[in-house]
Design a protein around this motif. Structure first.
Motif, PDB file in Angstrom:
ATOM      1  N   ASP A 246      -0.244  -4.344   5.782  1.00  0.00           N
ATOM      2  CA  ASP A 246      -0.864  -3.822   7.001  1.00  0.00           C
ATOM      3  C   ASP A 246      -2.320  -4.233   6.963  1.00  0.00           C
ATOM      4  O   ASP A 246      -3.042  -3.883   6.028  1.00  0.00           O
ATOM      5  CB  ASP A 246      -0.791  -2.296   7.045  1.00  0.00           C
TER       6      ASP A 246
ATOM      7  N   HIS B 119      -7.305  -1.978   5.888  1.00  0.00           N
ATOM      8  CA  HIS B 119      -6.400  -0.911   6.298  1.00  0.00           C
ATOM      9  C   HIS B 119      -6.789   0.333   5.505  1.00  0.00           C
ATOM     10  O   HIS B 119      -7.931   0.435   5.051  1.00  0.00           O
ATOM     11  CB  HIS B 119      -4.958  -1.399   6.000  1.00  0.00           C
TER      12      HIS B 119
ATOM     13  N   HIS C  48       1.382   3.872   2.070  1.00  0.00           N
ATOM     14  CA  HIS C  48       1.883   4.606   3.233  1.00  0.00           C
ATOM     15  C   HIS C  48       3.409   4.706   3.212  1.00  0.00           C
ATOM     16  O   HIS C  48       4.106   3.764   2.821  1.00  0.00           O
ATOM     17  CB  HIS C  48       1.409   3.925   4.532  1.00  0.00           C
TER      18      HIS C  48
ATOM     19  N   ASP D 164       5.638   4.484   5.381  1.00  0.00           N
ATOM     20  CA  ASP D 164       6.449   3.475   6.070  1.00  0.00           C
ATOM     21  C   ASP D 164       6.486   2.144   5.304  1.00  0.00           C
ATOM     22  O   ASP D 164       6.988   1.134   5.826  1.00  0.00           O
ATOM     23  CB  ASP D 164       5.970   3.262   7.518  1.00  0.00           C
ATOM     24  N   HIS D 165       5.997   2.164   4.040  1.00  0.00           N
ATOM     25  CA  HIS D 165       6.074   0.974   3.178  1.00  0.00           C
ATOM     26  C   HIS D 165       6.680   1.270   1.815  1.00  0.00           C
ATOM     27  O   HIS D 165       7.035   0.346   1.092  1.00  0.00           O
ATOM     28  CB  HIS D 165       4.679   0.339   3.014  1.00  0.00           C
TER      29      HIS D 165
ATOM     30  N   HIS E 232       0.855  -1.193   0.000  1.00  0.00           N
ATOM     31  CA  HIS E 232       0.000   0.000   0.000  1.00  0.00           C
ATOM     32  C   HIS E 232       0.884   1.234   0.000  1.00  0.00           C
ATOM     33  O   HIS E 232       2.102   1.115   0.003  1.00  0.00           O
ATOM     34  CB  HIS E 232      -0.995  -0.022   1.167  1.00  0.00           C
TER      35      HIS E 232
END
Ligand code: NI
Ligand code: MN
Length: 226
Positions: free
Chosen positions: A140, A110, A51, A53-54, A49
């Protein structure tokens, strides 16, 4: 199959002649300071996805390696607009074959938005069938009964599940998720990177023990042979 944990929810899988990088978040993660982007040399980069942090290091790695980007349609389009040409868009429920094996994109409960606020489509996870191993990377997600569909359709060797709670499943839900998707062995990710997802790992191990599921928590930079 070799799996190297790169911190947070990022890892590198080596299978056959292929190197597969998942959800790279390395340079912004002080805990992953020992990991060098240049050494990753992936053939494919899979993003669950949008975000930060990915995806934080995805653009730099895609551009330096020429790796194939595999993600949902909206994320692939966002990277194509930034000059990434090697890309394969997918969406939930779809499967596609690649040189390293077959990928199915599956549901994740998510949210998803790109780092600049652009729409990131729906978040997902991946089931990979390779000649060596079959595994599920949940991305996530919350615990969802849909994970039982994975057990109906695949015979997993292991699953990579978030266990950090707060933004995703915590350890107890992740242990239940392992039973739903039919994984007797789990690599726990997405924990202890930030205060919001700090967990007691001894308690996490107990949560898996009572469900009779093996929980592996590799150190950052550690390689597992699976
Ligand atoms: Ni997320
Ligand atoms: Mn996340």
């Amino acid at each position: 199959m070799l799996l190297t944990y790169l911190g947070h929810a990022s890892f590198l899988v080596e299978t056959g002649q292929s190197r597969l990088l998942f959800d790279p978040f390395i340079r912004p993660n002080p805990l992953a300071a020992s990991i060098s982007l240049d050494e990753l040399q992936p053939d494919a980069v899979l993003l669950s996805h949008g975000h930060e942090d990915h995806v934080a290091d995805a653009e730099a790695i895609l551009k330096s390696s020429g790796a194939l980007l595999i993600s949902n349609y909206e994320i692939v389009s966002w990277y194509q607009a930034r000059g990434i040409t090697q890309a394969h868009p997918m969406n939930l429920g779809g499967s596609a074959s690649f040189p390293f094996g077959r990928v199915k994109m599956v549901q994740a409960i998510h949210s998803s938005v790109m780092p600049d606020g652009a729409y990131g489509g729906n978040p997902g996870g991946f089931v990979l069938e390779t000649p060596e191993r079959c595994f599920y990377f949940a991305g996530d997600t919350a615990l969802t009964l849909d994970m039982k569909l994975i057990a109906d359709q695949f015979d997993l060797d292991f699953a990579i599940l978030p266990i950090g709670d707060n933004f995703t499943m915590g350890p107890a839900d992740a242990a239940l998720a392992a039973t739903y998707c039919g994984a007797s062995r789990v690599i726990g990710v997405h924990y202890n990177t930030f205060p919001y997802i700090a967990i007691d790992t001894a308690q996490a191990r107990k949560a898996f023990e009572v469900m009779d599921v093996e929980l592996l928590l590799p150190a950052i930079g550690e390689t597992l042979e699976l």
